[in-house]
Motif scaffolding. Structure first.
Motif, PDB file in Angstrom:
ATOM      1  N   ASP A 124      -1.772  12.531  -5.616  1.00  0.00           N
ATOM      2  CA  ASP A 124      -2.150  12.771  -4.227  1.00  0.00           C
ATOM      3  C   ASP A 124      -3.038  11.667  -3.643  1.00  0.00           C
ATOM      4  O   ASP A 124      -3.433  11.733  -2.488  1.00  0.00           O
ATOM      5  CB  ASP A 124      -2.821  14.134  -4.070  1.00  0.00           C
ATOM      6  CG  ASP A 124      -4.115  14.274  -4.847  1.00  0.00           C
ATOM      7  OD1 ASP A 124      -4.447  13.378  -5.633  1.00  0.00           O
ATOM      8  OD2 ASP A 124      -4.794  15.306  -4.661  1.00  0.00           O
ATOM      9  N   ASN A 125      -3.317  10.632  -4.400  1.00  0.00           N
ATOM     10  CA  ASN A 125      -4.135   9.532  -3.904  1.00  0.00           C
ATOM     11  C   ASN A 125      -3.217   8.469  -3.273  1.00  0.00           C
ATOM     12  O   ASN A 125      -3.009   7.390  -3.807  1.00  0.00           O
ATOM     13  CB  ASN A 125      -4.985   8.939  -5.030  1.00  0.00           C
ATOM     14  CG  ASN A 125      -6.077   8.033  -4.504  1.00  0.00           C
ATOM     15  OD1 ASN A 125      -6.046   7.594  -3.367  1.00  0.00           O
ATOM     16  ND2 ASN A 125      -7.043   7.737  -5.357  1.00  0.00           N
ATOM     17  N   VAL A 126      -2.676   8.820  -2.131  1.00  0.00           N
ATOM     18  CA  VAL A 126      -1.707   7.970  -1.431  1.00  0.00           C
ATOM     19  C   VAL A 126      -2.327   6.634  -1.038  1.00  0.00           C
ATOM     20  O   VAL A 126      -1.677   5.584  -1.113  1.00  0.00           O
ATOM     21  CB  VAL A 126      -1.136   8.705  -0.193  1.00  0.00           C
ATOM     22  CG1 VAL A 126      -0.199   7.814   0.601  1.00  0.00           C
ATOM     23  CG2 VAL A 126      -0.427   9.986  -0.628  1.00  0.00           C
ATOM     24  N   GLU A 127      -3.575   6.648  -0.657  1.00  0.00           N
ATOM     25  CA  GLU A 127      -4.258   5.412  -0.272  1.00  0.00           C
ATOM     26  C   GLU A 127      -4.278   4.424  -1.439  1.00  0.00           C
ATOM     27  O   GLU A 127      -3.987   3.242  -1.265  1.00  0.00           O
ATOM     28  CB  GLU A 127      -5.689   5.736   0.179  1.00  0.00           C
ATOM     29  CG  GLU A 127      -6.431   4.560   0.747  1.00  0.00           C
ATOM     30  CD  GLU A 127      -7.802   4.963   1.268  1.00  0.00           C
ATOM     31  OE1 GLU A 127      -8.767   4.238   0.949  1.00  0.00           O
ATOM     32  OE2 GLU A 127      -7.911   5.965   1.975  1.00  0.00           O
ATOM     33  N   GLN A 129      -2.191   4.414  -4.008  1.00  0.00           N
ATOM     34  CA  GLN A 129      -0.812   4.012  -4.281  1.00  0.00           C
ATOM     35  C   GLN A 129      -0.392   2.879  -3.345  1.00  0.00           C
ATOM     36  O   GLN A 129       0.216   1.893  -3.784  1.00  0.00           O
ATOM     37  CB  GLN A 129       0.119   5.212  -4.119  1.00  0.00           C
ATOM     38  CG  GLN A 129      -0.101   6.277  -5.167  1.00  0.00           C
ATOM     39  CD  GLN A 129       0.592   7.572  -4.813  1.00  0.00           C
ATOM     40  OE1 GLN A 129       1.601   7.580  -4.111  1.00  0.00           O
ATOM     41  NE2 GLN A 129       0.053   8.679  -5.298  1.00  0.00           N
ATOM     42  N   GLN A 130      -0.733   2.990  -2.072  1.00  0.00           N
ATOM     43  CA  GLN A 130      -0.400   1.939  -1.117  1.00  0.00           C
ATOM     44  C   GLN A 130      -1.131   0.638  -1.460  1.00  0.00           C
ATOM     45  O   GLN A 130      -0.558  -0.450  -1.378  1.00  0.00           O
ATOM     46  CB  GLN A 130      -0.742   2.392   0.302  1.00  0.00           C
ATOM     47  CG  GLN A 130       0.141   3.508   0.790  1.00  0.00           C
ATOM     48  CD  GLN A 130      -0.339   4.127   2.088  1.00  0.00           C
ATOM     49  OE1 GLN A 130      -1.475   3.954   2.512  1.00  0.00           O
ATOM     50  NE2 GLN A 130       0.543   4.892   2.730  1.00  0.00           N
ATOM     51  N   GLY A 137       1.764  -4.202  -7.588  1.00  0.00           N
ATOM     52  CA  GLY A 137       2.036  -3.249  -8.658  1.00  0.00           C
ATOM     53  C   GLY A 137       3.379  -2.570  -8.471  1.00  0.00           C
ATOM     54  O   GLY A 137       3.824  -2.348  -7.342  1.00  0.00           O
ATOM     55  N   GLU A 138       4.019  -2.265  -9.569  1.00  0.00           N
ATOM     56  CA  GLU A 138       5.305  -1.569  -9.539  1.00  0.00           C
ATOM     57  C   GLU A 138       5.163  -0.250 -10.282  1.00  0.00           C
ATOM     58  O   GLU A 138       4.542  -0.197 -11.347  1.00  0.00           O
ATOM     59  CB  GLU A 138       6.379  -2.414 -10.215  1.00  0.00           C
ATOM     60  CG  GLU A 138       6.623  -3.732  -9.520  1.00  0.00           C
ATOM     61  CD  GLU A 138       7.621  -4.611 -10.253  1.00  0.00           C
ATOM     62  OE1 GLU A 138       8.253  -4.144 -11.217  1.00  0.00           O
ATOM     63  OE2 GLU A 138       7.750  -5.773  -9.861  1.00  0.00           O
TER      64      GLU A 138
END
Length: 155
Positions: A124-127, A129-130, A137-138
């Protein structure tokens, strides 16, 4: 904003302990660690044998940290580092501090000859991930699992 990124030093210990507690308890809402456990972890990281921490400093104040742990990968046939943490205080987010910490970790891994730098973040840590995708990063095809070790499992 002028930010210095460097390896953590013994003099950083108190401020680093406070940042780590904020990261664990306030940001990820995990139980506050027992003081003796956090002190033991800080001891290990200060020795720089099993892992290392980088800190971000603004006007003499620690405003972020990143932690690397050293291990091996059979699939990569060599040493890898795991970036277990990357944390920046609220007041310094979106100002390039995370980018500088990430780059310091990546450059350290390259300089020391590691085959890869691995990390994970909350679903849920979308920030985050972006941010990691922006850093190149992949997403891996592997699913992370965890278990709390206990005696008698699988019996």
């Amino acid at each position: 904003m002028r930010i210095e990124i460097r390896e953590a030093e013994l003099a950083d210990r108190d401020a680093l302990r406070e940042l780590m507690n904020r990261y664990i308890f306030d940001f990820y809402h995990y139980p506050r660690p027992e003081e003796v456990r956090l002190e033991a972890l800080l001891d290990v990281l200060m020795e720089k044998q099993a892992g290392i921490q980088f800190v971000a400093v603004h006007e003499g104040e620690l405003v972020g940290f990143a932690t690397l742990y050293f291990t091996y990968s059979t699939l990569r046939s060599g040493k890898v580092v795991i970036m277990n943490d990357l944390f920046v205080t609220d007041k310094c987010r979106s100002q390039g501090v995370g980018t500088k910490l990430f780059r310091a970790c990546s450059q350290y891994a390259a300089y020391k000859g590691y085959r890869a730098m691995l990390w994970e973040t909350s679903k849920d840590n979308v920030e985050a991930q972006q941010f990691y995708e922006k850093m190149g990063g992949e997403r891996d095809e592997w699913y992370p699992y965890s278990i709390k070790p206990r005696i008698g499992i699988g019996d």
